[in-house]
Design a protein around this motif. Structure first.
Motif, PDB file in Angstrom:
ATOM      1  N   GLY A   1     102.294 -52.565   0.182  1.00 51.72           N
ATOM      2  CA  GLY A   1     103.380 -53.097   0.846  1.00 51.72           C
ATOM      3  C   GLY A   1     103.321 -54.622   1.145  1.00 51.72           C
ATOM      4  O   GLY A   1     104.075 -55.262   1.688  1.00 51.72           O
ATOM      5  N   ASN A   2     102.036 -55.131   0.809  1.00 55.37           N
ATOM      6  CA  ASN A   2     101.779 -56.578   1.054  1.00 55.37           C
ATOM      7  C   ASN A   2     102.265 -57.479  -0.119  1.00 55.37           C
ATOM      8  O   ASN A   2     101.716 -57.338  -1.392  1.00 55.37           O
ATOM      9  CB  ASN A   2     100.178 -56.701   1.319  1.00 55.37           C
ATOM     10  CG  ASN A   2     100.029 -58.464   1.683  1.00 55.37           C
ATOM     11  OD1 ASN A   2      98.777 -58.647   1.295  1.00 55.37           O
ATOM     12  ND2 ASN A   2     100.827 -59.092   2.300  1.00 55.37           N
ATOM     13  N   ASP A   3     103.457 -57.821  -0.174  1.00 53.04           N
ATOM     14  CA  ASP A   3     104.138 -58.124  -1.413  1.00 53.04           C
ATOM     15  C   ASP A   3     104.243 -59.597  -1.810  1.00 53.04           C
ATOM     16  O   ASP A   3     104.832 -60.087  -0.746  1.00 53.04           O
ATOM     17  CB  ASP A   3     105.763 -57.551  -1.130  1.00 53.04           C
ATOM     18  CG  ASP A   3     106.254 -57.853  -0.177  1.00 53.04           C
ATOM     19  OD1 ASP A   3     105.999 -58.331   0.536  1.00 53.04           O
ATOM     20  OD2 ASP A   3     107.725 -58.099  -0.356  1.00 53.04           O
ATOM     21  N   TYR A   4     104.135 -60.012  -2.979  1.00 52.37           N
ATOM     22  CA  TYR A   4     104.073 -61.337  -3.233  1.00 52.37           C
ATOM     23  C   TYR A   4     105.020 -61.567  -4.476  1.00 52.37           C
ATOM     24  O   TYR A   4     105.195 -60.821  -5.438  1.00 52.37           O
ATOM     25  CB  TYR A   4     102.732 -61.840  -3.394  1.00 52.37           C
ATOM     26  CG  TYR A   4     101.907 -61.931  -2.313  1.00 52.37           C
ATOM     27  CD1 TYR A   4     101.127 -60.968  -1.748  1.00 52.37           C
ATOM     28  CD2 TYR A   4     101.880 -63.067  -1.447  1.00 52.37           C
ATOM     29  CE1 TYR A   4     100.380 -61.024  -0.671  1.00 52.37           C
ATOM     30  CE2 TYR A   4     101.378 -63.007  -0.409  1.00 52.37           C
ATOM     31  CZ  TYR A   4     100.356 -62.114   0.041  1.00 52.37           C
ATOM     32  OH  TYR A   4      99.539 -62.083   1.227  1.00 52.37           O
ATOM     33  N   VAL A   5     105.598 -62.860  -4.706  1.00 55.57           N
ATOM     34  CA  VAL A   5     106.157 -63.363  -5.924  1.00 55.57           C
ATOM     35  C   VAL A   5     105.031 -63.786  -6.830  1.00 55.57           C
ATOM     36  O   VAL A   5     104.305 -64.806  -6.459  1.00 55.57           O
ATOM     37  CB  VAL A   5     107.086 -64.276  -5.649  1.00 55.57           C
ATOM     38  CG1 VAL A   5     107.772 -64.869  -7.115  1.00 55.57           C
ATOM     39  CG2 VAL A   5     108.270 -63.646  -4.595  1.00 55.57           C
TER      40      VAL A   5
ATOM     41  N   TRP B   1      97.908 -59.210  11.930  1.00 52.97           N
ATOM     42  CA  TRP B   1      98.845 -60.364  12.044  1.00 52.97           C
ATOM     43  C   TRP B   1      98.072 -61.463  10.725  1.00 52.97           C
ATOM     44  O   TRP B   1      97.289 -62.036  11.171  1.00 52.97           O
ATOM     45  CB  TRP B   1      99.029 -60.772  13.310  1.00 52.97           C
ATOM     46  CG  TRP B   1      99.640 -61.976  13.495  1.00 52.97           C
ATOM     47  CD1 TRP B   1      99.248 -63.714  13.333  1.00 52.97           C
ATOM     48  CD2 TRP B   1     100.957 -62.291  13.889  1.00 52.97           C
ATOM     49  NE1 TRP B   1     100.319 -64.495  13.354  1.00 52.97           N
ATOM     50  CE2 TRP B   1     101.411 -63.673  13.882  1.00 52.97           C
ATOM     51  CE3 TRP B   1     102.148 -61.582  13.782  1.00 52.97           C
ATOM     52  CZ2 TRP B   1     102.592 -64.235  14.087  1.00 52.97           C
ATOM     53  CZ3 TRP B   1     103.507 -62.038  14.308  1.00 52.97           C
ATOM     54  CH2 TRP B   1     103.537 -63.217  14.277  1.00 52.97           C
ATOM     55  N   GLU B   2      98.912 -61.808   9.927  1.00 53.93           N
ATOM     56  CA  GLU B   2      98.287 -62.674   8.961  1.00 53.93           C
ATOM     57  C   GLU B   2      98.753 -64.071   9.130  1.00 53.93           C
ATOM     58  O   GLU B   2      99.690 -64.440   9.715  1.00 53.93           O
ATOM     59  CB  GLU B   2      98.852 -62.502   7.722  1.00 53.93           C
ATOM     60  CG  GLU B   2      98.002 -61.220   7.040  1.00 53.93           C
ATOM     61  CD  GLU B   2      98.391 -61.044   5.441  1.00 53.93           C
ATOM     62  OE1 GLU B   2      98.179 -62.088   4.769  1.00 53.93           O
ATOM     63  OE2 GLU B   2      98.219 -60.089   4.659  1.00 53.93           O
ATOM     64  N   ARG B   3      97.622 -64.856   9.113  1.00 54.57           N
ATOM     65  CA  ARG B   3      97.831 -66.315   9.059  1.00 54.57           C
ATOM     66  C   ARG B   3      98.709 -66.663   8.245  1.00 54.57           C
ATOM     67  O   ARG B   3      98.933 -66.344   7.145  1.00 54.57           O
ATOM     68  CB  ARG B   3      96.637 -67.048   8.904  1.00 54.57           C
ATOM     69  CG  ARG B   3      96.695 -68.518   8.565  1.00 54.57           C
ATOM     70  CD  ARG B   3      95.230 -69.216   8.421  1.00 54.57           C
ATOM     71  NE  ARG B   3      94.651 -68.952   7.148  1.00 54.57           N
ATOM     72  CZ  ARG B   3      93.860 -69.461   6.490  1.00 54.57           C
ATOM     73  NH1 ARG B   3      93.091 -70.317   7.095  1.00 54.57           N
ATOM     74  NH2 ARG B   3      93.419 -69.260   5.434  1.00 54.57           N
TER      75      ARG B   3
ATOM     76  N   GLY C   1      94.142 -57.044   2.456  1.00 58.90           N
ATOM     77  CA  GLY C   1      92.908 -56.648   1.594  1.00 58.90           C
ATOM     78  C   GLY C   1      91.559 -57.263   2.327  1.00 58.90           C
ATOM     79  O   GLY C   1      90.645 -56.570   2.529  1.00 58.90           O
ATOM     80  N   THR C   2      91.805 -58.735   2.261  1.00 59.29           N
ATOM     81  CA  THR C   2      90.526 -59.399   2.711  1.00 59.29           C
ATOM     82  C   THR C   2      90.241 -59.016   4.149  1.00 59.29           C
ATOM     83  O   THR C   2      89.015 -58.686   4.839  1.00 59.29           O
ATOM     84  CB  THR C   2      90.525 -60.791   2.777  1.00 59.29           C
ATOM     85  OG1 THR C   2      91.971 -61.158   3.350  1.00 59.29           O
ATOM     86  CG2 THR C   2      90.400 -61.340   1.211  1.00 59.29           C
ATOM     87  N   GLY C   3      91.034 -58.638   5.092  1.00 59.30           N
ATOM     88  CA  GLY C   3      91.225 -58.206   6.451  1.00 59.30           C
ATOM     89  C   GLY C   3      90.635 -56.836   6.567  1.00 59.30           C
ATOM     90  O   GLY C   3      89.862 -56.562   7.472  1.00 59.30           O
TER      91      GLY C   3
HETATM   92  N1  LIG Z   1      97.334 -64.715   5.056  1.00 54.69           N
HETATM   93  C1  LIG Z   1      95.715 -64.834   4.263  1.00 54.69           C
HETATM   94  C2  LIG Z   1      96.051 -64.803   2.739  1.00 54.69           C
HETATM   95  C3  LIG Z   1      96.617 -63.470   2.545  1.00 54.69           C
HETATM   96  C4  LIG Z   1      95.503 -62.369   2.665  1.00 54.69           C
HETATM   97  C5  LIG Z   1      95.939 -60.998   2.356  1.00 54.69           C
HETATM   98  N2  LIG Z   1      97.413 -60.843   2.212  1.00 54.69           N
HETATM   99  C6  LIG Z   1      94.956 -60.085   1.853  1.00 54.69           C
HETATM  100  O1  LIG Z   1      95.700 -59.268   1.017  1.00 54.69           O
HETATM  101  O2  LIG Z   1      93.702 -60.338   1.882  1.00 54.69           O
HETATM  102  C7  LIG Z   1      95.278 -66.335   4.871  1.00 54.69           C
HETATM  103  O3  LIG Z   1      95.935 -67.250   5.215  1.00 54.69           O
HETATM  104  O4  LIG Z   1      94.095 -66.480   4.847  1.00 54.69           O
END
Ligand SMILES: N[C@H](CCC[C@H](N)C(=O)O)C(=O)O
Length: 287
Positions: free
Chosen positions: A10-14, A214-216, A225-227
């Motif tokens: 659900g973390n969706d990107y273009v 809460w993403e930057r 994912g990294t979180g």
């Molecule tokens: N907002 C994050 C980038 C996207 C990370 C996240 N969507 C993931 O899946 O790791 C940042 O500025 O570091």
């Protein structure tokens, strides 16, 4: 501009295949803001470019929906890995992808139809030192179970870099209201000169974590994912979980292992291709 819409839990990107599209003269932060708009654009948490690389098989660039460029994206890496295999950019099931945060090594697992269903990614080693996050304003070299204060409320926080910064907050009970209230205040906290992603976690047991984020540069997303990697590292470092943990995110589950043998973090989970299309609106040009 041709694009593909994909998501990781659900973390969706273009996604734009820059082996086919030339975006060299495009204002990428502005393009990210425009295509991410869920009313006037395509809609998404941001823009991800798939590019050639001189150091790896592929290169990934990630732009949050506020236009800021990120150094890594775990859900994005799983989608990029699925895309390059399913669309024939590689026939290898394991390859390398360059990010601003370093080079990672995905392994893709195709299903019966030959399309990738699951992806495992060696996300490299976590880093804790102030300079790596980056963090300022604390006397210690690392922030491990550090007390952080926002508007007279204190939280226990561990800061972890997975190539991008994460402030992992330990909660007795995670609720959406507190994520939305305190997420931006910690994202912009003075300790984080480049801002930070903020993970709110509730330890279910030694093998499971309840997780919200809460993403930057984006705000609340369904998954990070990294979180999730940072959250398992922080929880394990504090002795609250084992090294193999299922992370329950709003959009679904990720399996994370902080491998004892080599200190590397392995993330395993799905990726989904939803649709492809052509973006017809004007392309913002670099000034
Ligand atoms: N907002 C994050 C980038 C996207 C990370 C996240 N969507 C993931 O899946 O790791 C940042 O500025 O570091």
């Amino acid at each position: 501009m041709k694009f593909t819409k994909m998501h990781g839990l659900g973390n969706d990107y273009v996604y734009v295949n820059c082996f086919e599209e030339d975006l060299c003269s495009v204002d990428l932060p502005e393009l990210a803001r425009r295509v991410s708009d869920r009313h006037f654009g395509i809609g998404g948490d941001g823009l991800i470019l798939i590019l050639p690389s001189e150091r790896a098989d592929f290169r990934m660039r990630v732009f949050n929906n506020d236009g800021s460029e990120a150094k890594n994206c775990g859900n994005g890496l799983r989608c990029v890995s699925k895309y390059v295999y399913d669309h024939g950019l590689t026939s290898k099931q394991t390859f390398t992808v360059e990010t601003l945060g370093g080079i990672v090594t995905p392994i893709v697992y195709p299903g019966e139809d030959g399309k990738v269903e699951q992806i495992s990614i060696d996300m490299g080693e976590p880093r804790f030192e102030r300079s790596a996050i980056p963090m300022t304003g604390i006397p210690e070299e690392q922030a491990v179970e550090e007390v952080i204060e926002v508007e007279d409320v204190t939280f226990t926080m561990t800061a972890v870099s997975m190539g991008n910064p994460h402030a992992v907050i330990f909660m007795d009970e995670v609720n959406e209201e507190e994520v939305r209230l305190y997420g931006p205040k910690i994202e912009f906290h003075e300790w984080f000169p480049e801002r930070t992603n903020v993970e709110f976690i509730q330890i279910e047991n030694r093998q499971e974590i309840h997780f919200r984020v809460w993403e930057r540069g984006t705000g609340v997303t369904l998954a990070c994912g990294t979180g999730a990697c940072a959250a398992v590292v922080a929880a394990c470092l504090s002795g609250k979980t084992d090294r193999k943990v299922t992370v329950h995110l709003a959009g679904g589950d990720l399996f994370i292992e902080w491998r004892e043998s080599d200190n590397r973090v392995i993330m395993t989970g799905p990726a989904t291709e939803v649709f492809s299309g052509v973006y017809l609106d004007a392309m913002p040009r670099k000034s």
